[in-house]
Design an enzyme around this catalytic site. Structure first.
Site, mmCIF file in Angstrom:
data_model
loop_
_atom_site.group_PDB
_atom_site.id
_atom_site.type_symbol
_atom_site.label_atom_id
_atom_site.label_comp_id
_atom_site.label_asym_id
_atom_site.label_seq_id
_atom_site.Cartn_x
_atom_site.Cartn_y
_atom_site.Cartn_z
ATOM 1 N N ASP A 128 38.540 35.784 36.529
ATOM 2 C CA ASP A 128 37.510 36.518 36.099
ATOM 3 C C ASP A 128 37.466 38.065 35.989
ATOM 4 O O ASP A 128 37.372 38.571 34.842
ATOM 5 C CB ASP A 128 36.209 36.170 36.819
ATOM 6 C CG ASP A 128 36.702 36.553 38.595
ATOM 7 O OD1 ASP A 128 37.685 36.925 38.783
ATOM 8 O OD2 ASP A 128 35.703 36.350 39.447
ATOM 9 N N ASP B 93 40.770 43.631 39.711
ATOM 10 C CA ASP B 93 40.291 44.860 40.401
ATOM 11 C C ASP B 93 41.450 45.774 40.649
ATOM 12 O O ASP B 93 42.320 46.435 39.809
ATOM 13 C CB ASP B 93 39.278 44.515 41.401
ATOM 14 C CG ASP B 93 38.709 45.649 42.085
ATOM 15 O OD1 ASP B 93 38.974 46.740 41.625
ATOM 16 O OD2 ASP B 93 37.739 45.185 42.955
ATOM 17 N N GLY C 255 44.195 44.437 41.428
ATOM 18 C CA GLY C 255 45.422 43.689 41.164
ATOM 19 C C GLY C 255 46.120 42.934 42.006
ATOM 20 O O GLY C 255 47.154 42.117 41.816
ATOM 21 N N THR D 268 45.295 40.439 44.272
ATOM 22 C CA THR D 268 45.210 38.985 44.022
ATOM 23 C C THR D 268 46.149 38.404 42.971
ATOM 24 O O THR D 268 46.940 37.536 43.225
ATOM 25 C CB THR D 268 43.921 38.576 43.914
ATOM 26 O OG1 THR D 268 42.888 39.132 44.852
ATOM 27 C CG2 THR D 268 43.744 36.950 43.859
ATOM 28 N N ASP E 248 30.673 36.260 41.250
ATOM 29 C CA ASP E 248 29.667 36.227 42.151
ATOM 30 C C ASP E 248 29.403 37.471 42.882
ATOM 31 O O ASP E 248 30.346 38.286 43.082
ATOM 32 C CB ASP E 248 29.907 34.855 43.131
ATOM 33 C CG ASP E 248 30.943 35.328 43.985
ATOM 34 O OD1 ASP E 248 32.214 35.866 43.554
ATOM 35 O OD2 ASP E 248 30.985 35.159 45.351
ATOM 36 N N ARG F 116 26.845 33.361 39.860
ATOM 37 C CA ARG F 116 28.131 32.980 38.743
ATOM 38 C C ARG F 116 27.545 32.386 37.464
ATOM 39 O O ARG F 116 28.138 32.139 36.517
ATOM 40 C CB ARG F 116 28.947 31.871 39.439
ATOM 41 C CG ARG F 116 29.794 32.333 40.805
ATOM 42 C CD ARG F 116 30.644 31.256 41.187
ATOM 43 N NE ARG F 116 31.320 31.392 42.404
ATOM 44 C CZ ARG F 116 32.045 32.236 42.698
ATOM 45 N NH1 ARG F 116 32.783 33.052 41.855
ATOM 46 N NH2 ARG F 116 32.535 32.444 44.003
HETATM 47 P P1 IMP Z 1 41.585 42.278 43.177
HETATM 48 O O1 IMP Z 1 42.896 41.660 44.184
HETATM 49 O O2 IMP Z 1 41.277 43.677 43.980
HETATM 50 O O3 IMP Z 1 42.220 42.545 42.034
HETATM 51 O O4 IMP Z 1 40.296 41.401 43.232
HETATM 52 C C1 IMP Z 1 40.329 40.173 42.509
HETATM 53 C C2 IMP Z 1 39.068 39.531 42.772
HETATM 54 O O5 IMP Z 1 38.177 40.063 43.362
HETATM 55 C C3 IMP Z 1 38.596 38.786 41.682
HETATM 56 O O6 IMP Z 1 39.297 37.643 41.233
HETATM 57 C C4 IMP Z 1 37.461 38.631 41.820
HETATM 58 O O7 IMP Z 1 37.008 37.158 42.354
HETATM 59 C C5 IMP Z 1 36.803 39.423 42.989
HETATM 60 N N1 IMP Z 1 36.312 40.800 42.440
HETATM 61 C C6 IMP Z 1 36.779 42.030 42.392
HETATM 62 N N2 IMP Z 1 35.826 42.917 41.700
HETATM 63 C C7 IMP Z 1 34.520 42.102 41.612
HETATM 64 C C8 IMP Z 1 33.420 42.396 40.763
HETATM 65 O O8 IMP Z 1 33.174 43.611 40.528
HETATM 66 N N3 IMP Z 1 32.571 41.327 41.069
HETATM 67 C C9 IMP Z 1 32.749 40.177 41.522
HETATM 68 N N4 IMP Z 1 34.204 39.931 42.050
HETATM 69 C C10 IMP Z 1 34.990 40.818 41.870
HETATM 70 MG MG MG Z 2 38.443 35.861 41.696
#
Ligand code: IMP
Ligand code: MG
Length: 173
Positions: free
Chosen positions: A95, A98, A100, A102, A156, A162
């Protein structure tokens, strides 16, 4: 009560996903494994499949890092792949990217343990200016969004919202 502001409409989302699907159709003429990162990627994943004309295998993974509105800092494997992706081209659908972190963990995990030919990342949304270093490039991206918490179309807040058909900024959290 949460305050919401609509930022991306259903029609804009469909247009972006059709463009991404066209690119995937061109890039993987011999077929692809499309992997949905649950749960947030599910709507974008279903739409993409609708527009793909190549051979497609599908699977689902669940690597999670967020609790409520904050990154928990740790990435946990909740559900692993079922199918064999060895020597195959894989596109992971998520989705939002953010920080990155994950997606970086998922890509590294797949290369280290599942031996795919290639792994590419497709994200409906990206917060480009939140990206930390050494995170793989997002090959297919719908929209860049500002650094606000967004919901709808798979995204979500504590498992709510969602189902919404547009994307909104969530305030008051
Ligand atoms: P990252 O590891 O910081 O890139 O976070 C990625 C995961 O965090 C995404 O797959 C989302 O599930 C969740 N996430 C990050 N930002 C948002 C947001 O603004 N709204 C909802 N979920 C988010
Ligand atoms: Mg996610």
């Amino acid at each position: 009560m949460h305050v919401v502001k609509k930022i991306i409409s259903y029609n804009e989302i469909q247009k972006a996903i059709r463009l991404i699907a066209n690119n995937i159709n061109c890039d993987f003429k011999d077929g692809v494994v499309l992997v949905c990162n649950l749960k947030g990627g599910f709507r974008c994943f279903c739409d993409l499949i609708y527009y793909l004309k190549i051979l497609v295998e599908i699977d689902f993974i669940d690597f999670s890092s967020y609790v409520g509105g904050k990154s928990s800092g740790n990435v946990e494997i909740i559900k692993d792949l079922k199918i064999d992706i060895k020597d195959k081209d894989v596109v992971i659908v998520d989705d939002i990217i953010d920080t990155g972190l994950t997606i970086k963990s998922i890509v590294e995990y797949l290369y280290n343990f599942k031996y795919p030919k290639t792994v590419s990342v497709c994200a409906l949304l990206s917060k480009d200016n939140k990206r930390v270093k050494d995170v793989p490039v997002v090959r297919y991206k719908g929209f860049n969004v500002e650094d606000k918490f967004v919901i709808g179309y798979g995204l979500d807040y504590n498992e709510q919202y969602r189902h919404l058909n547009n994307i909104y900024i969530l305030g008051g959290i």
